[in-house]
Scaffold this motif. Structure first.
Motif, PDB file in Angstrom:
ATOM      1  N   THR A 153       0.885  -1.230  -0.055  1.00 60.76           N
ATOM      2  CA  THR A 153       0.218  -0.089   0.007  1.00 60.76           C
ATOM      3  C   THR A 153       1.002   1.207   0.082  1.00 60.76           C
ATOM      4  O   THR A 153       2.003   1.335   0.653  1.00 60.76           O
ATOM      5  N   PRO A 154       0.588   2.236  -0.479  1.00 61.32           N
ATOM      6  CA  PRO A 154       1.153   3.525  -0.668  1.00 61.32           C
ATOM      7  C   PRO A 154       1.572   4.052   0.579  1.00 61.32           C
ATOM      8  O   PRO A 154       2.931   4.612   1.170  1.00 61.32           O
ATOM      9  N   VAL A 155       0.850   3.840   1.794  1.00 57.86           N
ATOM     10  CA  VAL A 155       1.066   4.271   3.152  1.00 57.86           C
ATOM     11  C   VAL A 155       2.149   3.641   3.916  1.00 57.86           C
ATOM     12  O   VAL A 155       3.072   4.078   4.351  1.00 57.86           O
ATOM     13  N   VAL A 156       1.976   2.274   3.564  1.00 58.05           N
ATOM     14  CA  VAL A 156       3.201   1.248   4.206  1.00 58.05           C
ATOM     15  C   VAL A 156       4.501   1.683   3.443  1.00 58.05           C
ATOM     16  O   VAL A 156       5.296   1.585   4.143  1.00 58.05           O
ATOM     17  N   ARG A 157       4.524   1.920   2.283  1.00 57.87           N
ATOM     18  CA  ARG A 157       5.626   2.135   1.583  1.00 57.87           C
ATOM     19  C   ARG A 157       6.270   3.459   1.900  1.00 57.87           C
ATOM     20  O   ARG A 157       7.456   3.531   2.002  1.00 57.87           O
ATOM     21  N   ARG A 158       5.468   4.535   2.193  1.00 57.36           N
ATOM     22  CA  ARG A 158       6.118   5.866   2.878  1.00 57.36           C
ATOM     23  C   ARG A 158       6.312   5.739   4.255  1.00 57.36           C
ATOM     24  O   ARG A 158       7.479   6.288   4.645  1.00 57.36           O
ATOM     25  N   ILE A 159       5.820   4.717   5.027  1.00 59.82           N
ATOM     26  CA  ILE A 159       6.203   4.653   6.255  1.00 59.82           C
ATOM     27  C   ILE A 159       7.801   4.001   6.404  1.00 59.82           C
ATOM     28  O   ILE A 159       8.641   4.262   7.209  1.00 59.82           O
ATOM     29  N   ARG A 160       7.950   3.022   5.408  1.00 58.17           N
ATOM     30  CA  ARG A 160       9.167   2.327   5.310  1.00 58.17           C
ATOM     31  C   ARG A 160      10.284   3.116   5.015  1.00 58.17           C
ATOM     32  O   ARG A 160      11.366   3.321   5.548  1.00 58.17           O
ATOM     33  N   ASP A 198      -0.100  -7.548  10.629  1.00 59.36           N
ATOM     34  CA  ASP A 198       0.654  -6.604  11.525  1.00 59.36           C
ATOM     35  C   ASP A 198       2.137  -7.020  11.628  1.00 59.36           C
ATOM     36  O   ASP A 198       3.118  -6.322  11.611  1.00 59.36           O
ATOM     37  N   LEU A 199       2.310  -8.187  11.659  1.00 62.08           N
ATOM     38  CA  LEU A 199       3.601  -8.616  11.755  1.00 62.08           C
ATOM     39  C   LEU A 199       4.355  -8.534  10.357  1.00 62.08           C
ATOM     40  O   LEU A 199       5.721  -8.383  10.429  1.00 62.08           O
ATOM     41  N   SER A 200       3.791  -8.799   9.294  1.00 60.90           N
ATOM     42  CA  SER A 200       4.463  -8.464   7.912  1.00 60.90           C
ATOM     43  C   SER A 200       4.758  -7.024   7.938  1.00 60.90           C
ATOM     44  O   SER A 200       5.744  -6.774   7.298  1.00 60.90           O
ATOM     45  N   ILE A 201       3.833  -6.153   8.376  1.00 56.61           N
ATOM     46  CA  ILE A 201       4.271  -4.775   8.326  1.00 56.61           C
ATOM     47  C   ILE A 201       5.242  -4.553   9.109  1.00 56.61           C
ATOM     48  O   ILE A 201       6.353  -3.688   8.624  1.00 56.61           O
ATOM     49  N   LEU A 202       5.418  -4.980  10.396  1.00 58.10           N
ATOM     50  CA  LEU A 202       6.496  -4.736  11.294  1.00 58.10           C
ATOM     51  C   LEU A 202       7.951  -5.070  10.680  1.00 58.10           C
ATOM     52  O   LEU A 202       8.896  -4.455  10.622  1.00 58.10           O
ATOM     53  N   LEU A 339      10.627  -7.323  -2.707  1.00 65.17           N
ATOM     54  CA  LEU A 339      10.500  -6.750  -1.346  1.00 65.17           C
ATOM     55  C   LEU A 339      10.299  -7.588  -0.273  1.00 65.17           C
ATOM     56  O   LEU A 339      10.646  -7.580   0.917  1.00 65.17           O
ATOM     57  N   THR A 340       9.063  -8.583  -0.348  1.00 67.10           N
ATOM     58  CA  THR A 340       8.778  -9.545   0.465  1.00 67.10           C
ATOM     59  C   THR A 340       9.124 -10.783   0.081  1.00 67.10           C
ATOM     60  O   THR A 340       8.185 -11.633  -0.591  1.00 67.10           O
ATOM     61  N   ASP A 341      10.295 -11.221   0.147  1.00 71.60           N
ATOM     62  CA  ASP A 341      10.471 -12.604  -0.469  1.00 71.60           C
ATOM     63  C   ASP A 341      10.180 -13.735   0.591  1.00 71.60           C
ATOM     64  O   ASP A 341       9.657 -13.430   1.441  1.00 71.60           O
ATOM     65  N   GLY A 342      10.705 -14.771   0.292  1.00 73.38           N
ATOM     66  CA  GLY A 342      10.386 -16.152   1.056  1.00 73.38           C
ATOM     67  C   GLY A 342      11.145 -15.972   2.428  1.00 73.38           C
ATOM     68  O   GLY A 342      10.578 -16.466   3.333  1.00 73.38           O
TER      69      GLY A 342
END
Length: 394
Positions: A153-160, A198-202, A339-342
């Motif tokens: 999502t654009p928001v999580v990409r910006r947070i990162r 939430d854990l994947s976002i963290l 970005l979210t690999d194995g």
């Protein structure tokens, strides 16, 4: 006057005869979607709208369901045979959207057949199976990607970007709430149903030098559903900070908020507020370290409260799953890890297993690398935890 220009054929490339109706080879990445249930139709729709992908198959044990998803005039074929999909040389990649228990077998078969794999979360149901897929993908030089949708999502990409770029300073806390009056799942508890988000976002936004090292969890089943419906998850980070996740199926109101506190700024993400999903607060507590701490009065005098501006950056609304598909295609084309690999999927799975292990031990803090459901000795329970938290784990 006739032209004397000659079309030279590049190595491995067939040039059609001028004026012929022969089509150039399709350079898009051939894809098959496996699973036509809840999430599969979303993968189908977004794959068809991704220019770099060409969807050839939708595979499901219920072919009528597949045909319903595809529609009457679709050029995409449906099948109940996974072997038929893997035997198709046009198919270079497979997107798996089946129950988690089938992920390992389906993904492994695809990797063995030389196909790139996108798999829904959780990547598998056990750490050993996830590690097996990661090792196999790396051995074969194939892309193994986990669909951690919120990370695109654009928001999580910006947070990162803000966290990794140092704009918020050192991470001091992470606090997320994901609650609603939701469906009580028949096969998993609320922890395994909602916490993976939430854990994947963290995992996605934490700086590279900060990682969870210990997990403690508490859960309850107040309605007698036979599985936890409310859960609280606390993660101890390697820099001494805490991350906290609250997941709940029983709340009459829906809440989707995440706060990430830093030494310079604090981020507040309200996913239910499309007008201002993200707010950056220049507010917090500053502490000037004394040369020698003599007494509590002096210590309190060195604490100051910072009250600054609140900024809500403009974010372009995009469908996250479209970005997932674009990243999957780009990783294949560029020969790189997504970005979210194995490995990201494996890290999240370790956190889930550590949380489940903590529940078995009455909420004790469990080291992340002990969260496989098999380790139960005291030494493992205290290994790698920050010194100030070891006493609580004993």
């Amino acid at each position: 006057m006739g032209s004397n220009v000659v079309a030279h054929e590049a190595p491995g490339e067939h040039v059609p005869t001028p004026g012929s109706t022969e089509r150039k080879p399709d350079r898009r990445i051939g894809l098959a979607v496996v699973g036509a249930g809840y999430w599969g139709p979303n993968l189908v729709r977004n794959a068809q709208q991704t220019a770099a992908l060409r969807l050839h198959w939708l595979c499901d044990l219920d072919e009528q369901r597949s045909r319903k998803v595809l529609g009457e005039y679709s050029t995409v074929a449906s099948t109940t045979s996974y072997e038929q999909v893997l035997a198709d040389e046009r198919v270079r990649a497979v997107a798996i959207a089946t129950p988690a228990g089938a992920h390992h077998a389906l993904a492994r078969a695809a990797l063995e057949a030389g196909k790139h794999v996108l798999v829904e979360k959780p990547i598998t149901t056990t750490v050993a199976e996830a590690a097996d897929l990661v090792a196999l993908a790396e051995e074969r030089g194939l892309v193994l990607m986990c669909d951690h949708t919120f990370c695109y999502t654009p928001v999580v990409r910006r947070i990162r970007e803000l966290v990794h770029g140092g704009e918020i300073g050192d991470v001091q806390f992470f606090d997320s709430v994901r609650i609603n009056l939701g469906l009580v799942q028949p096969d998993v508890d609320v922890l395994w149903d909602l916490a993976p988000h939430d854990l994947s976002i963290l995992d996605f936004v934490l700086p590279p030098d900060v990682e969870p090292v210990g997990v403690s969890a508490q859960a309850a089943d107040p309605i007698g559903a036979g599985r936890a419906c409310v859960a609280y998850l606390t993660l101890h980070l390697s820099n001494g900070a805490l991350a906290h996740c609250h997941v709940n199926w029983l709340s009459p109101t829906k809440v989707r908020t995440t706060l990430i506190g830093g030494s310079r700024r604090t981020l507040v993400w309200d996913d239910l507020n499309p007008q201002a999903r993200l707010a950056i607060h220049d507010r917090g507590v500053d502490l000037t370290p004394p040369d020698e701490l003599t007494d509590a009065i002096r210590h309190r005098a060195l604490i100051s409260y910072r009250v600054g501006d609140v900024v809500a950056p403009a974010l372009v609304e995009q469908e996250a799953l479209r970005n997932v598909m674009a990243e999957f295609a780009a990783a294949i084309t560029e020969g790189r890890a997504p970005l979210t690999d194995g490995r990201a999927g494996l890290r999240v799975l370790r956190l889930l297993h550590a949380a489940s292990r903590s529940l078995e031990l009455g909420g004790a803090t469990v080291p992340v690398d002990a969260g496989t459901g098999t380790a139960d000795d005291t030494a493992l329970l205290t290994r790698r935890l920050p010194a100030q938290q070891k006493a609580a784990a004993r």
